[in-house]
Write a protein that holds these residues in place. Structure first.
Motif, short mmCIF file in Angstrom:
data_model
loop_
_atom_site.label_atom_id
_atom_site.label_comp_id
_atom_site.label_asym_id
_atom_site.label_seq_id
_atom_site.Cartn_x
_atom_site.Cartn_y
_atom_site.Cartn_z
N ALA A 1 52.99 2.94 6.58
CA ALA A 1 53.04 3.00 5.12
C ALA A 1 54.49 3.22 4.70
O ALA A 1 55.23 3.95 5.37
CB ALA A 1 52.16 4.14 4.59
N PRO A 2 54.89 2.56 3.60
CA PRO A 2 54.11 1.67 2.74
C PRO A 2 53.94 0.29 3.36
O PRO A 2 54.85 -0.23 4.00
CB PRO A 2 54.92 1.61 1.45
N SER A 3 52.77 -0.29 3.15
CA SER A 3 52.43 -1.59 3.70
C SER A 3 52.94 -2.70 2.79
O SER A 3 53.43 -2.46 1.68
CB SER A 3 50.92 -1.70 3.82
N PHE A 4 52.80 -3.94 3.23
CA PHE A 4 53.13 -5.07 2.37
C PHE A 4 52.22 -5.09 1.14
O PHE A 4 52.64 -5.53 0.06
CB PHE A 4 53.02 -6.39 3.14
N ALA A 5 50.98 -4.63 1.29
CA ALA A 5 50.09 -4.53 0.12
C ALA A 5 50.65 -3.53 -0.88
O ALA A 5 50.59 -3.75 -2.10
CB ALA A 5 48.69 -4.13 0.55
N ASP A 6 51.20 -2.42 -0.40
CA ASP A 6 51.86 -1.46 -1.30
C ASP A 6 53.07 -2.08 -1.97
O ASP A 6 53.32 -1.87 -3.16
CB ASP A 6 52.29 -0.21 -0.51
N GLY A 7 53.85 -2.84 -1.21
CA GLY A 7 55.01 -3.52 -1.77
C GLY A 7 54.61 -4.53 -2.83
O GLY A 7 55.31 -4.68 -3.85
N LEU A 8 53.49 -5.21 -2.62
CA LEU A 8 53.00 -6.15 -3.62
C LEU A 8 52.62 -5.43 -4.91
O LEU A 8 52.92 -5.93 -6.01
CB LEU A 8 51.78 -6.89 -3.06
N GLN A 9 52.00 -4.26 -4.79
CA GLN A 9 51.62 -3.52 -5.99
C GLN A 9 52.85 -3.11 -6.78
O GLN A 9 52.88 -3.23 -8.01
CB GLN A 9 50.78 -2.29 -5.61
#
Length: 396
Positions: free
Chosen positions: A365-373
């Motif tokens: 963490a942070p994941s790519f999904a977090d980066g997208l958000q």
């Protein structure tokens, strides 16, 4: 009794400027202070100029250099690709590395657009099924005082979060004669203060609260709309140095401010600027809850301030916590209490967390999904500024 040596993790780093320097120090340092389950090996550094990449390899401690990231990504002897390039190259490099089965660490913001970030997150999700892991480089999460604040929020010490205030203040282009650089070119940087430094406080506040920004109302401003090209350069060839006198357009924001509503209903106030004269790297976060408050300022980065609303009024007040005790996050590996850590340690802690997650088969963490958000928040602020309307952030 002898122990089996840790399995190597062979790293390729793309880019060797400011971020490449900090990442290199982290890869060098982490295995000497932390007992890591994998042994990072600094295999190759990549730059667009072969001579400069070779010089960087010698200076920063990489075994070899290359001017062709595609060739390096395709190599069987590379396990992880660390991306330290401008935002316009993140998506292409990261997706190629993931499809080649490499773990990826990518500097923030994840991409220049939501569409690119969505492609990267989708590639990361597909690669995850094959044991490949990704992380976005929001390193300020890993300052011990910030990680301690997160723990205290999780423990309920501030109760229900009601207010979040966040600032990231710099002044490095307050002088209108400061020359153009790639960070002032939207085609390369994506945005200005909003994406470069505003992304950090967006991530930090969501990390600290464990909550998600759900809607925003913002404004962007470019105070100086033209700047001199660096010495010896013209349009299409931005670098460093002095000025020729010829002016070129600034195509990103100099400053951003926005209101936010979190999914819990908490209210947020955000500011990111490169025009806060006298402020070099001031990251200020305050969280107010039903039972107390937490406050942090990166210009005093080893300190966390805490107010407990349950204290008797006669002794109530913000207490200063010096986050240098062995029980504080990450600190036990370093110096005796009171001997503070610095900017560079966050990058070392990032390496530690990434390597440990990879070894355990966990999710960094942070994941790519977090980066997208975060990218969606950035885009919503920009749209809000253009339309003067509140913008909702789509759920993940």
């Amino acid at each position: 009794m002898s122990q089996t040596p840790a399995r190597p993790l062979r790293v390729a780093m793309v880019g060797h400027a400011f971020m490449g320097n900090t990442h290199s120090q982290a890869w060098r340092t982490a295995p000497h202070f932390f007992d890591l389950p994998l042994r990072p090996e600094m295999a190759v550094v990549v730059g667009h100029d072969a001579d400069r990449a070779a010089a960087a390899a010698t200076r920063l401690g990489w075994a070899e250099s290359s001017a062709d990231w595609r060739e390096v990504v395709a190599r069987d002897d590379i396990d992880l690709v660390d991306i330290c390039t401008p935002g316009d190259t993140h998506a292409e490099i990261a997706i190629a590395a993931l499809r080649a089965g490499k773990h990826v660490l990518c500097e923030k913001p994840l991409a220049n657009t939501v569409a690119e970030a969505e492609q990267m997150a989708a590639a990361a999700e597909e690669a995850h099924a094959h044991g490949v892991r990704t992380m976005v480089g929001f390193t300020y999460r890993r300052a011990p005082a910030i990680a301690l604040a997160r723990r205290m929020v999780e423990e309920g010490r501030v109760g229900q979060v009601r207010h979040v205030r966040a600032q990231y203040l710099q002044d490095w282009i307050a002088d209108p004669d400061a020359p153009l650089s790639w960070r002032l070119d939207k085609s390369r940087a994506g945005s200005g203060a909003l994406g470069d430094i505003g992304a950090h406080v967006i991530d930090l506040t969501q990390y600290l609260t464990g909550d998600r920004i759900a809607e925003v109302s913002g404004r962007l401003e470019t105070f100086v709309k033209e700047r001199p090209y660096p010495a010896g350069e013209t349009a299409g060839s931005l670098g460093g140095g002095g000025s020729t006198g010829e002016l070129g357009p600034v195509t990103v924001d100099d400053a951003a401010s926005f209101l936010a509503t979190f999914s819990s209903g908490a209210m947020g106030v955000f500011e990111a600027t490169r025009f806060a004269t006298g402020r070099k790297n001031a990251i200020r976060i305050e969280v107010n809850g039903s039972l107390g408050s937490l406050a942090f300022d990166f210009e005093d980065m080893n300190v966390l301030e805490y107010f407990d609303a349950r204290d008797d009024a006669e002794v109530a007040g913000f207490r200063r916590i010096l986050a240098t005790e062995p029980g504080h996050p990450y600190v036990a590996a370093w110096w005796p209490p009171g001997h503070g850590l610095g900017y560079e340690h966050g990058f070392t802690h990032q390496v530690v967390d990434l390597v440990e997650a990879i070894a355990a088969g966990g999710d960094p963490a942070p994941s790519f999904a977090d980066g997208l958000q975060v990218q969606r928040v950035l885009a919503a602020v920009e749209t809000s500024s253009d339309t003067r309307t509140w913008q909702e952030i789509p759920p993940r």
